[in-house]
Design a protein around this motif. Sequence first.
Motif, short mmCIF file in Angstrom:
data_model
loop_
_atom_site.label_atom_id
_atom_site.label_comp_id
_atom_site.label_asym_id
_atom_site.label_seq_id
_atom_site.Cartn_x
_atom_site.Cartn_y
_atom_site.Cartn_z
N GLN A 188 38.29 20.33 4.67
CA GLN A 188 37.93 19.18 4.06
C GLN A 188 38.61 19.23 2.43
OE1 GLN A 188 33.44 19.63 4.63
NE2 GLN A 188 33.75 18.40 6.45
N LYS A 192 40.98 13.76 2.22
CA LYS A 192 41.28 13.91 3.68
C LYS A 192 41.13 15.21 4.26
CE LYS A 192 45.13 12.79 7.06
NZ LYS A 192 45.72 11.63 7.28
N SER A 193 40.54 15.22 5.64
CA SER A 193 40.09 16.33 6.36
C SER A 193 41.35 16.62 7.41
CB SER A 193 38.83 16.15 7.13
OG SER A 193 37.92 15.93 6.33
#
Length: 144
Positions: free
Chosen positions: A54, A58-59
């Motif tokens: 994370q 954005k992940s």
Amino acid sequence: MQIHLKTEVRQNYKQVFDAFDEQLFRKLAPPYPKLKLLRFDGSEPGDVVEVELQTGIKSFRWTSLITERTITDTAAWFIDEGQILPPPLKLWHHKHLVTANQTGSTIHDIITYTTGSKIMDLLIYPLMLAQFSMRKPVYRTIFG
């Protein structure tokens, strides 16, 4: 590209190796990117470890498969190989090796990675080195 970090600790190599579990995995997580552990089967061949990186923006998913585990009279290791990797990584091979020495043991993090570009591999090398160097004080705190 390869990184080989060594950390001397005071405990027996088998005790250290046996401690590579979910609790240690969580303690070894870097402060950034934040890791959300989705799956941790263990360190036996066929086991899967899956995290979500994370970044705040954005992940990314990172899934590794344990492909090998060996214990000898002087060393123990397991290998995790990336199956689903965050960009820009294309290949990930991490050998978690613990060897016996006269005062305890040595923990080796032997990481081989590539992005597919030698220039990009060199550019991210300092970041990889920094991330994995953060493990040294954790190892020393836990294993003496």
